[in-house]
Design an enzyme around this catalytic site. Structure first.
Site, PDB file in Angstrom:
ATOM      1  N   GLY A 105       2.492  12.047  13.352  1.00  0.00           N
ATOM      2  CA  GLY A 105       2.212  11.140  13.701  1.00  0.00           C
ATOM      3  C   GLY A 105       3.245  10.100  12.542  1.00  0.00           C
ATOM      4  N   THR A 149      -5.917  11.742  11.171  1.00  0.00           N
ATOM      5  CA  THR A 149      -3.915  11.479  11.897  1.00  0.00           C
ATOM      6  C   THR A 149      -4.176  10.197  12.134  1.00  0.00           C
ATOM      7  OG1 THR A 149      -3.719  13.683  11.834  1.00  0.00           O
ATOM      8  CG2 THR A 149      -1.577  11.819  12.847  1.00  0.00           C
ATOM      9  N   GLU A 192      -2.199   6.400  10.337  1.00  0.00           N
ATOM     10  CA  GLU A 192      -1.777   6.034  11.187  1.00  0.00           C
ATOM     11  C   GLU A 192      -0.998   4.354  11.714  1.00  0.00           C
ATOM     12  OE1 GLU A 192       1.804   6.881  10.691  1.00  0.00           O
ATOM     13  OE2 GLU A 192       0.942   8.684  10.563  1.00  0.00           O
ATOM     14  N   HIS A 244       1.203   4.890   2.069  1.00  0.00           N
ATOM     15  CA  HIS A 244       1.058   5.822   1.340  1.00  0.00           C
ATOM     16  C   HIS A 244       0.600   5.498   0.155  1.00  0.00           C
ATOM     17  CE1 HIS A 244       4.011   7.656   4.177  1.00  0.00           C
ATOM     18  NE2 HIS A 244       2.129   8.870   4.240  1.00  0.00           N
ATOM     19  N   TRP A 269       0.791   7.251  -2.354  1.00  0.00           N
ATOM     20  CA  TRP A 269       1.382   7.107  -4.053  1.00  0.00           C
ATOM     21  C   TRP A 269       2.803   6.303  -3.951  1.00  0.00           C
ATOM     22  CZ3 TRP A 269       0.750  10.105   0.273  1.00  0.00           C
ATOM     23  CH2 TRP A 269       2.141  10.622   1.104  1.00  0.00           C
ATOM     24  N   ASP A 305       1.262   1.320  -4.297  1.00  0.00           N
ATOM     25  CA  ASP A 305       1.225   1.057  -2.839  1.00  0.00           C
ATOM     26  C   ASP A 305       0.699  -0.129  -2.665  1.00  0.00           C
ATOM     27  OD1 ASP A 305      -0.985   0.932  -3.790  1.00  0.00           O
ATOM     28  OD2 ASP A 305      -2.579   2.262  -2.275  1.00  0.00           O
ATOM     29  N   VAL A 345      -1.608  -1.641  -3.760  1.00  0.00           N
ATOM     30  CA  VAL A 345      -3.511  -2.182  -4.016  1.00  0.00           C
ATOM     31  C   VAL A 345      -3.898  -2.459  -4.973  1.00  0.00           C
ATOM     32  CG1 VAL A 345      -5.549  -1.702  -2.627  1.00  0.00           C
ATOM     33  CG2 VAL A 345      -3.406  -1.421  -1.485  1.00  0.00           C
ATOM     34  N   THR A 358      -6.637   0.760  -5.800  1.00  0.00           N
ATOM     35  CA  THR A 358      -6.429   2.403  -5.700  1.00  0.00           C
ATOM     36  C   THR A 358      -5.555   2.609  -7.044  1.00  0.00           C
ATOM     37  OG1 THR A 358      -4.550   1.784  -4.919  1.00  0.00           O
ATOM     38  CG2 THR A 358      -6.683   2.646  -3.830  1.00  0.00           C
ATOM     39  N   ASP A 363      -8.049  16.528   7.027  1.00  0.00           N
ATOM     40  CA  ASP A 363      -9.260  15.339   8.395  1.00  0.00           C
ATOM     41  C   ASP A 363     -10.350  15.452   7.401  1.00  0.00           C
ATOM     42  OD1 ASP A 363      -7.135  14.443   9.723  1.00  0.00           O
ATOM     43  OD2 ASP A 363      -8.190  14.870  12.148  1.00  0.00           O
TER      44      ASP A 363
END
Length: 318
Positions: free
Chosen positions: A190, A226, A230, A239, A241, A249, A251, A254, A290
């Site tokens: 996706g 997924t 997305e 992402h 990393w 990222d 944030v 994290t 998942d």
């Protein structure tokens, strides 16, 4: 944990194109999607930046506004309901996935974004202290539009979003999340458009084999994550990393990652980046299977809510 040193100029630099690899093609690199998660959101963004240099400035402005919202606490209160329009493009009966499968994806999104997913309280999660809890974002099935096609795959050049190329134009993209379901090809599960792009291509694309939890949903990407991943991009998450070795990222809560994680990493997996932090491989914005991802962080929750603030990139959804 990372510290954020963000200014408008730094944000602009972040959005500059880092390579000239063409991603907007009908066929992408042949990767076995059953082995590794493939998300083309970053590559599609780079292609959009190359095609439209003004987009970098616009996204830098969004980043500056996002950081201002985070710092001043001006975020949306209450529950934000997002109407979802599924645009199903099919060549075979298997690709014309059922309403039950589409609804199962809505159900997963609502569980994952409200922290009511059954694996949220996984006992060996080393980051349970910064799990987001309810993001106060809810998804509602608004409409299903179906179209038969002769195309065997659509690639990542947004053709599925354009009626002139055999696809379906988005429906009310400034007030509804359009989610295209089709065979993407090339091992791509996706991709999403980040805030700031053209409304004519805004939304999320998911391969029909990796949507929802029933029907054609294919292991190990058969739990609807997924779309959770997305939609996270669509709400301005990167992402984990940072799409670079030991990248950011944007944030604060994290940890720094070397790169993407695949499969389901062992508990205690550490980065070799500075400080060798435990990686948050259970985060929805990693590339794990998942069954290996089950949380957003508090910082990610705040960042997603920021896009709905007055004057923000998705304020029209209010």
């Amino acid at each position: 944990m990372k510290k954020l040193l963000l200014t408008a100029s730094a944000a602009l630099l972040m959005f500059s194109c880092q390579n000239d690899n063409e991603s907007a093609t009908t066929e992408t690199t042949n990767v076995d999607a059953t082995a590794h998660r493939g998300c083309a959101s970053h590559e599609v963004l780079e292609a959009q930046l190359r095609a439209n240099p003004a987009l970098a400035k616009k996204m830098a402005e969004i980043e500056a506004q996002t950081q201002n919202t985070l710092e001043t606490g001006r975020i949306v209160n209450g529950v934000m309901e997002i109407p979802v329009v599924f645009n199903v493009l099919y060549r075979t009966s298997a690709e014309n996935i059922s309403l039950a499968q589409l609804q199962s994806q809505i159900d997963v999104l609502n569980k994952d974004f409200s922290a009511t997913n059954s694996d949220y309280n996984t006992s060996n999660n080393p980051y349970s202290s910064v799990r987001s809890g309810n993001t106060n974002i809810r998804f509602v099935l608004d409409q299903v539009i179906r179209k038969s096609t002769t195309k065997t795959s659509w690639g990542t050049n947004d053709a599925m979003k354009k009626s002139t190329q055999g696809g379906l134009n988005p429906t009310s993209p400034t007030t509804k999340l359009n989610l295209w379901v089709c065979t993407i090809g090339g091992g791509i599960l996706g991709y999403a458009q980040f805030p700031g792009g053209s409304s004519s291509t805004d939304g999320v694309v998911i391969d029909s084999k990796y949507l929802g939890t029933t029907g054609t949903a294919t292991y190990p990407f058969n739990l609807g994550r997924t779309a959770t991943h997305e939609v996270g991009h669509w709400l301005n998450l990167r992402h984990i990393w940072g799409d670079a070795t030991c990248g950011s990222d944007l944030v604060s809560d994290t940890p720094v990652h070397n790169t993407a994680n695949y499969g389901v990493p062992a508990v205690g997996h550490r980065s070799t980046c500075s400080g060798t932090p435990l990686e948050m491989y259970m985060n929805y914005m990693d590339y794990t299977d998942d069954r290996g991802m089950y949380m957003f962080s508090v910082g990610q929750k705040t960042r997603m809510n920021a896009v709905f603030a007055v004057g923000a990139a998705r304020a029209s959804f209010r």
